[in-house]
Design a protein around this motif. Sequence first.
Motif, short mmCIF file in Angstrom:
data_model
loop_
_atom_site.label_atom_id
_atom_site.label_comp_id
_atom_site.label_asym_id
_atom_site.label_seq_id
_atom_site.Cartn_x
_atom_site.Cartn_y
_atom_site.Cartn_z
N VAL A 159 9.77 14.30 -3.50
CA VAL A 159 9.95 14.68 -4.90
C VAL A 159 9.38 13.62 -5.83
O VAL A 159 9.63 12.42 -5.64
N GLY A 160 8.62 14.06 -6.83
CA GLY A 160 8.09 13.13 -7.81
C GLY A 160 6.92 12.31 -7.28
O GLY A 160 6.38 12.58 -6.21
N ASP A 161 6.54 11.31 -8.05
CA ASP A 161 5.42 10.44 -7.70
C ASP A 161 5.96 9.18 -7.05
O ASP A 161 6.60 8.35 -7.71
N THR A 162 5.69 9.04 -5.76
CA THR A 162 6.23 7.90 -5.01
C THR A 162 5.73 6.57 -5.56
O THR A 162 6.49 5.60 -5.63
N VAL A 163 4.48 6.54 -5.97
CA VAL A 163 3.90 5.29 -6.49
C VAL A 163 4.64 4.85 -7.74
O VAL A 163 5.04 3.67 -7.89
N PHE A 164 4.86 5.78 -8.68
CA PHE A 164 5.58 5.45 -9.90
C PHE A 164 7.01 4.99 -9.58
O PHE A 164 7.54 4.08 -10.22
N GLN A 165 7.62 5.63 -8.60
CA GLN A 165 8.99 5.28 -8.23
C GLN A 165 9.07 3.87 -7.67
O GLN A 165 10.01 3.12 -7.96
N VAL A 166 8.06 3.50 -6.86
CA VAL A 166 8.03 2.14 -6.32
C VAL A 166 7.83 1.12 -7.43
O VAL A 166 8.51 0.08 -7.48
N ILE A 167 6.92 1.42 -8.35
CA ILE A 167 6.68 0.51 -9.48
C ILE A 167 7.95 0.33 -10.30
O ILE A 167 8.32 -0.80 -10.66
N GLN A 168 8.62 1.43 -10.61
CA GLN A 168 9.84 1.36 -11.40
C GLN A 168 10.92 0.56 -10.69
O GLN A 168 11.60 -0.28 -11.27
N GLN A 169 11.06 0.81 -9.38
CA GLN A 169 12.07 0.12 -8.60
C GLN A 169 11.82 -1.38 -8.56
O GLN A 169 12.74 -2.19 -8.73
N PHE A 170 10.56 -1.76 -8.33
CA PHE A 170 10.22 -3.18 -8.26
C PHE A 170 10.35 -3.85 -9.63
O PHE A 170 10.77 -5.01 -9.72
N LEU A 181 0.86 -1.18 0.00
CA LEU A 181 0.00 0.00 0.00
C LEU A 181 0.90 1.23 0.00
O LEU A 181 1.70 1.43 0.93
N VAL A 182 0.79 2.06 -1.04
CA VAL A 182 1.71 3.19 -1.22
C VAL A 182 0.93 4.46 -1.51
O VAL A 182 -0.07 4.44 -2.24
N GLN A 183 1.39 5.57 -0.95
CA GLN A 183 0.79 6.86 -1.25
C GLN A 183 1.88 7.92 -1.37
O GLN A 183 3.00 7.75 -0.91
N ASN A 184 1.55 8.99 -2.05
CA ASN A 184 2.47 10.11 -2.16
C ASN A 184 2.53 10.87 -0.85
O ASN A 184 1.53 10.99 -0.15
N VAL A 185 3.71 11.34 -0.52
CA VAL A 185 3.92 12.04 0.74
C VAL A 185 4.24 13.50 0.45
O VAL A 185 5.05 13.80 -0.44
N ASP A 216 -4.63 10.52 -2.43
CA ASP A 216 -4.47 9.39 -3.34
C ASP A 216 -3.62 8.31 -2.66
O ASP A 216 -2.71 8.60 -1.89
N ARG A 217 -3.95 7.08 -2.95
CA ARG A 217 -3.22 5.95 -2.38
C ARG A 217 -3.43 4.76 -3.29
O ARG A 217 -4.53 4.55 -3.81
N ASP A 218 -2.39 3.99 -3.53
CA ASP A 218 -2.48 2.87 -4.46
C ASP A 218 -2.07 1.57 -3.78
O ASP A 218 -1.15 1.54 -2.94
N LEU A 219 -2.75 0.51 -4.16
CA LEU A 219 -2.40 -0.83 -3.72
C LEU A 219 -1.76 -1.53 -4.90
O LEU A 219 -2.39 -1.72 -5.95
N LEU A 220 -0.50 -1.88 -4.76
CA LEU A 220 0.25 -2.52 -5.83
C LEU A 220 0.42 -4.00 -5.54
O LEU A 220 0.90 -4.37 -4.46
N ILE A 221 0.01 -4.84 -6.48
CA ILE A 221 0.11 -6.29 -6.32
C ILE A 221 1.20 -6.80 -7.26
O ILE A 221 1.09 -6.65 -8.49
N PHE A 222 2.24 -7.39 -6.69
CA PHE A 222 3.36 -7.90 -7.48
C PHE A 222 3.47 -9.41 -7.36
O PHE A 222 3.04 -10.01 -6.37
N GLN A 223 4.08 -10.00 -8.37
CA GLN A 223 4.51 -11.39 -8.32
C GLN A 223 5.97 -11.45 -8.74
O GLN A 223 6.44 -10.63 -9.53
N MET A 224 6.68 -12.45 -8.23
CA MET A 224 8.08 -12.62 -8.63
C MET A 224 8.18 -13.04 -10.07
O MET A 224 7.39 -13.87 -10.54
N SER A 225 9.13 -12.48 -10.77
CA SER A 225 9.37 -12.90 -12.15
C SER A 225 9.92 -14.32 -12.15
O SER A 225 10.79 -14.68 -11.35
N GLN A 226 9.38 -15.17 -13.00
CA GLN A 226 9.81 -16.57 -13.06
C GLN A 226 11.23 -16.70 -13.63
O GLN A 226 11.85 -17.75 -13.52
N GLU A 227 11.71 -15.61 -14.24
CA GLU A 227 13.05 -15.66 -14.82
C GLU A 227 14.11 -15.25 -13.83
O GLU A 227 15.30 -15.31 -14.10
N HIS A 228 13.63 -14.75 -12.64
CA HIS A 228 14.61 -14.24 -11.66
C HIS A 228 15.36 -15.40 -11.00
O HIS A 228 14.76 -16.38 -10.60
#
Length: 359
Positions: free
Chosen positions: A298-309, A290-294, A347-359
Amino acid sequence: MQQIQAALTGISSKAVAKEWLKILTLACSFSGLSGAKSPWDLADLALKVQIRWKGHSRYNLQALSVACGISQKRLCLLARTAQFFPPQVRFKQLSISHHIEAMKRDPERASYWLEQASEKQWSSKDIRLAIAGDGDPRKFSWLRCGTFWYFSHCDPRFGIDYPGRIPGQIPANVIHYFTDPGDLVIDLMAGSGSTVDAAKLLERRCLGYDLVSVRPDIQQNDALIGIPSEAWGAKLIFIDPPYGAIAKGFYDNHPHCLSQMNQRDFLNALRTVANNCRKALLTEGYLAILVQNVYGWVGDTVFQVIQQFTDDQWNLVRRIQVPLSNHQISSSVMKWARENRQMVNTDRDLLIFQMSQEH
């Protein structure tokens, strides 16, 4: 009148035309085009047409739909309800919507649910939820069927008062959609225990951890250091990290409290926690954050988390909007925002991730 005339076009028999005109006039009256509405009368009329002219190419429910402006699908449902509940067995004190919900959800016990609704003063929505929840209309009252989950309050069944407490309906929906009964659910920042309570309600196994435990069913653990081996094999790991001093002073200035970190350290901490989650998650498991901008970051925290993951070989499965309600924002903050012409981040976003099978 144009709809009625169109529906009568091509009818050869004057007697039949007269009968059909009477039906169309009644339909218009029942549907509210003129006169008073009467859902049951319209349902009985739809059933009459269905039986009297079943399969006729010209005068049927489709023609009735054209005349009264009610969809043919709805008329079919009304006709089916009238047939399922003839006049002598209808609950007059309940609406036709009550009967429709009971008939559609549990035909074999429809009358039982109507009796319950009458006795306990349930709404038609309550009947639907009660059938799904085996008699408890609140069991699935939290369920959302889209990707916009708004909750104006915290369901008292999930969690206790706690700094930064989120509505327990959020983890309840995540658990419902991404796990099955008996699966293991982990909350690494369990706080008030909302996830633990939601998992119990939905018959999942659950382990809750936090830097500081405020409940006996939440164990003390530092997610930045690692995840206990007892939590390995999880189908879902839920993380609701604190932000921007929201839990200031609550963790006795613990160096690993994310709420005390600046933006860069916070993102790095999330990366570390996510890497630890790889050991605990099943191959097909999910990591929900669960991520929200603070304010001030600087910038959009949600986008940064998505990019990082994404860079770390996580696949984004779902992005769900879970905005804060006004009840979760203090009056002093709202006052400050008005006086300084600033917009509060709701605004607040719930991001659902799965591990890449290639990792």
